[in-house]
Design an enzyme around this catalytic site. Sequence first.
Site, PDB file in Angstrom:
ATOM      1  N   TYR A  46       0.857  -1.192   0.000  1.00 37.05           N
ATOM      2  CA  TYR A  46       0.000   0.000   0.000  1.00 37.05           C
ATOM      3  C   TYR A  46       0.888   1.235   0.000  1.00 37.05           C
ATOM      4  O   TYR A  46       1.856   1.314   0.753  1.00 37.05           O
ATOM      5  CB  TYR A  46      -0.886   0.007   1.253  1.00 37.05           C
ATOM      6  CG  TYR A  46      -1.666   1.291   1.443  1.00 37.05           C
ATOM      7  CD1 TYR A  46      -2.969   1.398   0.971  1.00 37.05           C
ATOM      8  CD2 TYR A  46      -1.095   2.385   2.087  1.00 37.05           C
ATOM      9  CE1 TYR A  46      -3.688   2.569   1.132  1.00 37.05           C
ATOM     10  CE2 TYR A  46      -1.810   3.567   2.246  1.00 37.05           C
ATOM     11  CZ  TYR A  46      -3.107   3.654   1.774  1.00 37.05           C
ATOM     12  OH  TYR A  46      -3.808   4.816   1.936  1.00 37.05           O
ATOM     13  N   GLU A  60      -3.674   7.607  -3.824  1.00 33.79           N
ATOM     14  CA  GLU A  60      -3.616   6.374  -3.041  1.00 33.79           C
ATOM     15  C   GLU A  60      -3.498   5.177  -3.987  1.00 33.79           C
ATOM     16  O   GLU A  60      -4.365   4.981  -4.832  1.00 33.79           O
ATOM     17  CB  GLU A  60      -4.893   6.248  -2.203  1.00 33.79           C
ATOM     18  CG  GLU A  60      -4.883   5.063  -1.261  1.00 33.79           C
ATOM     19  CD  GLU A  60      -6.181   4.943  -0.478  1.00 33.79           C
ATOM     20  OE1 GLU A  60      -7.263   5.072  -1.096  1.00 33.79           O
ATOM     21  OE2 GLU A  60      -6.117   4.692   0.736  1.00 33.79           O
TER      22      GLU A  60
END
Length: 435
Positions: free
Chosen positions: A146, A234
């Site tokens: 991530y 993101e």
Amino acid sequence: AGRERWKKGGEARGKETRSDVAHALRGRRWLNLQEYQSKKLMQESGVAVQRFYVADTASEALEAAKRLNAKEIVLKAQILAGGRGKGVFDSGLKGGVHLTKDPAVVGELANKMLGFNLTTKQTPKEGVKVKTVMVAEALDITRETYFAILMDRSCNGPVMVGSPQGGMDIEEVAASSPELIFKEVIDIFEGVRDDQALRMAANLGFNGPLQRQAADQIKRLYDLFLKVDATQVEVNPLGETPEGQVVCFDAKINFDDNAEFRQKAVFAMDDMTESDPTETEAAKWDLKYIGLDGNIACFVNGAGLAMATCDIIDLHGGKPANFLDLGGGVKERQVYEAFKLLTADPKVEAILVNIFGGIVNCAIIANGITKACRELELKVPLVVRLEGENVHTYSSSWSLLTLTQYKMCVAPSEAWTIDLHLACVEKHLTLVRIS
Ligand SMILES: *[C@@H]1O[C@H](CO)[C@@H](O)[C@H](O)[C@H]1NC(C)=O
């Protein structure tokens, strides 16, 4: 227990709710890009994404699949709502995302997607019409991480956040294993330094030559962040392929809408056709509506009072289900339509009316509410606070019938507090009258 539940929700979501309300009341909605549009922006900044084409017709999709010349192809319907994979088309086709090795199959599937409505958990019941599909090279992922760049108030600027635990909900990772979340504060004058990018790459678990590759991707993502005036980029997952490539598999970009004037190309991509049907209906009656995920429906006038109401609800551990802002020159009919919209939301367990009659005449509001209570057979408790012009005549225009027949709590301004409202909900009061 009910109150506890609100409290928890209120704390976790308070901030977000407030900014959502502020945003909506300025008459804006967040710019939300389709997957292919985000990927195009990433590509333009040199970020590694899967090779892809966009198609508006089945024959274009077939051509694109052939041109890709990939071992495996992924075909994805382009709508903004989530849950595409498990969605259903009104052509009968199941799934908005398909994997195949055969370009001909891409053509056949696209034929059952384009021009048809796709219904997912996040769309309205009738679904959303699919106008575009993305045809991309399918890549295997050996490891998912991530990575995000976002504006962080406590750092007064952008910060990088990463975790080797990608592909899942990052909030869960942060809660269960905070030691797996890594942060690097970005100096806005220097940008992302090489040592920072390499350290983040290492923290994400990229080793050997992959570390350099990941660090370069991180720098390019920061270039993108600056170039498009993003508030957040993101990437989840930032993955590794068996061939040793670092690839951004999926990304969500949020934009600073104060920069709209210099990001015309980005904002021009906004697809209004997929907006919330309740917002559209509200706009028809000149009302501003914003849907949230609490259980208290709020009916207010003016952005300032809406913000204050939101804060008060939050302070007392409540959670707004939505906000409806009544404009200036209100008609009874609008009040009625507003109630229709508010009560149509199944999450709503109570309604809070907080109106300050400056331009608005309280009598009009009171009559509108009375009509709505009667005709809509209001089932949920209602708390009303009216103040301002004609407030002394509203009580007479308010029929006793309404007060006794419906769960209603009328609070004069001096005694008004949100606790009344919470009491109404918790105790299932049929009538609370304060005078
Ligand atoms: C398909 O979705 C659109 C919204 O994108 C909607 O207006 C239309 O009514 C839907 N059509 C059907 C047949 O459900």
